[in-house]
Design a protein around this motif. Sequence first.
Motif, PDB file in Angstrom:
ATOM      1  N   LYS A 168       9.680   0.932   3.751  1.00 20.69           N
ATOM      2  CA  LYS A 168      10.302  -0.387   3.687  1.00 20.69           C
ATOM      3  C   LYS A 168      11.812  -0.214   3.556  1.00 20.69           C
ATOM      4  O   LYS A 168      12.291   0.723   2.913  1.00 20.69           O
ATOM      5  CB  LYS A 168       9.806  -1.175   2.463  1.00 20.69           C
ATOM      6  CG  LYS A 168       8.310  -1.367   2.377  1.00 20.69           C
ATOM      7  CD  LYS A 168       7.776  -2.289   3.448  1.00 20.69           C
ATOM      8  CE  LYS A 168       6.300  -2.591   3.211  1.00 20.69           C
ATOM      9  NZ  LYS A 168       5.692  -3.326   4.356  1.00 20.69           N
ATOM     10  N   ASN A 177      10.387  -4.954  -6.773  1.00 18.73           N
ATOM     11  CA  ASN A 177       9.176  -5.273  -7.519  1.00 18.73           C
ATOM     12  C   ASN A 177       8.819  -6.754  -7.379  1.00 18.73           C
ATOM     13  O   ASN A 177       7.659  -7.116  -7.127  1.00 18.73           O
ATOM     14  CB  ASN A 177       9.364  -4.918  -8.993  1.00 18.73           C
ATOM     15  CG  ASN A 177       8.082  -5.130  -9.800  1.00 18.73           C
ATOM     16  OD1 ASN A 177       7.037  -4.630  -9.436  1.00 18.73           O
ATOM     17  ND2 ASN A 177       8.177  -5.896 -10.879  1.00 18.73           N
ATOM     18  N   SER A 180       7.959  -7.634  -3.699  1.00 20.19           N
ATOM     19  CA  SER A 180       6.686  -7.096  -3.235  1.00 20.19           C
ATOM     20  C   SER A 180       5.572  -8.127  -3.363  1.00 20.19           C
ATOM     21  O   SER A 180       4.641  -8.158  -2.547  1.00 20.19           O
ATOM     22  CB  SER A 180       6.329  -5.825  -4.006  1.00 20.19           C
ATOM     23  OG  SER A 180       6.071  -6.117  -5.371  1.00 20.19           O
ATOM     24  N   TYR A 185       2.729  -7.365  -0.605  1.00 22.11           N
ATOM     25  CA  TYR A 185       2.543  -5.940  -0.368  1.00 22.11           C
ATOM     26  C   TYR A 185       1.313  -5.412  -1.099  1.00 22.11           C
ATOM     27  O   TYR A 185       0.715  -4.417  -0.671  1.00 22.11           O
ATOM     28  CB  TYR A 185       3.784  -5.156  -0.788  1.00 22.11           C
ATOM     29  CG  TYR A 185       4.994  -5.390   0.093  1.00 22.11           C
ATOM     30  CD1 TYR A 185       4.853  -5.788   1.421  1.00 22.11           C
ATOM     31  CD2 TYR A 185       6.290  -5.194  -0.394  1.00 22.11           C
ATOM     32  CE1 TYR A 185       5.961  -6.002   2.232  1.00 22.11           C
ATOM     33  CE2 TYR A 185       7.406  -5.396   0.404  1.00 22.11           C
ATOM     34  CZ  TYR A 185       7.240  -5.802   1.712  1.00 22.11           C
ATOM     35  OH  TYR A 185       8.335  -5.999   2.508  1.00 22.11           O
ATOM     36  N   PHE A 208       4.676   3.398  -1.318  1.00 17.62           N
ATOM     37  CA  PHE A 208       5.773   2.702  -0.657  1.00 17.62           C
ATOM     38  C   PHE A 208       7.048   3.537  -0.781  1.00 17.62           C
ATOM     39  O   PHE A 208       7.463   3.881  -1.892  1.00 17.62           O
ATOM     40  CB  PHE A 208       6.005   1.322  -1.278  1.00 17.62           C
ATOM     41  CG  PHE A 208       4.917   0.333  -0.981  1.00 17.62           C
ATOM     42  CD1 PHE A 208       4.910  -0.374   0.211  1.00 17.62           C
ATOM     43  CD2 PHE A 208       3.899   0.103  -1.891  1.00 17.62           C
ATOM     44  CE1 PHE A 208       3.907  -1.291   0.491  1.00 17.62           C
ATOM     45  CE2 PHE A 208       2.887  -0.805  -1.626  1.00 17.62           C
ATOM     46  CZ  PHE A 208       2.887  -1.498  -0.434  1.00 17.62           C
TER      47      PHE A 208
END
Length: 273
Positions: A168, A177, A180, A185, A208
């Motif tokens: 990403k 965070n 996501s 995600y 990730f």
Amino acid sequence: MMKQGIYYDLSNEDYHSGEGVSKSQLDFIAECPALYQWSKSAPVDKNKVPSLDMGTAFHCLLLEPDEFNKRFLIPKPINMRTNAGKEEYAELIKRAEELNQTLITSEDHAKLMLMRDSAMAHPLAKWIIEAKGKAEASIYWADSDTDILCRCRPDKFIEQFNWVGDVKTSADINRFNAHSYDFRYHVQDAFYSDGVKSLTGEKPRFIFLVVSTTINCGRYPVKTFEFDDIAKDIGRISYKSNLQTLKQCLNDGEFPALQTLSLPYWAKELKND
């Protein structure tokens, strides 16, 4: 009809135009089922699509460097403030179209190279990039609950260790965070992991690899993340619900299109005043 399995030679174009439900399509279903149908048939104005997607270019440079040199045309620095420079750039655009390549400026190329070198300076990121594996493998499986054909295309599948690496890029890596969750995600993690497990018999480790597109203290920060079990479980519940919704829509022949609008919380408080 695509059979369940892992395909290593399927082109990106054939994958995206072929059968199977992808994570991005699940996102449409989660928002509004009718958007799933819309996404498959709405025309794309190719004249308005950006000539260069930095995220796509970075993925290619990082994981498929040989392919990068085929897909992108990189000119020497051009002085765009002069008529000669503008004419030279126009010729390069024409040349790129003839070669079916994407023109990338020397400045953007330099940035991409610095981002790549930054990723290679991170121990785990370097291992994921260099480990023996397959970039852009196409994976197809039938969901165990709905029997709907699903698909995913991991950025890097390292079969020997059963790892999935997903690259990403982020303009604000310190808020990855929070972002996501917005981009679901955790749903991607569970969806891809279940797909791999259905074919290999083992749940993969999903990592990730995030590279910043914004400089911090002269560098492009790099971080690696892994969701905890709670996030993975919630992601699984979400994508299973999306597939059940799709199955119901297919059975009924109806894809609800109306979405509900609501007021912000502060406007609702006015009602009580």
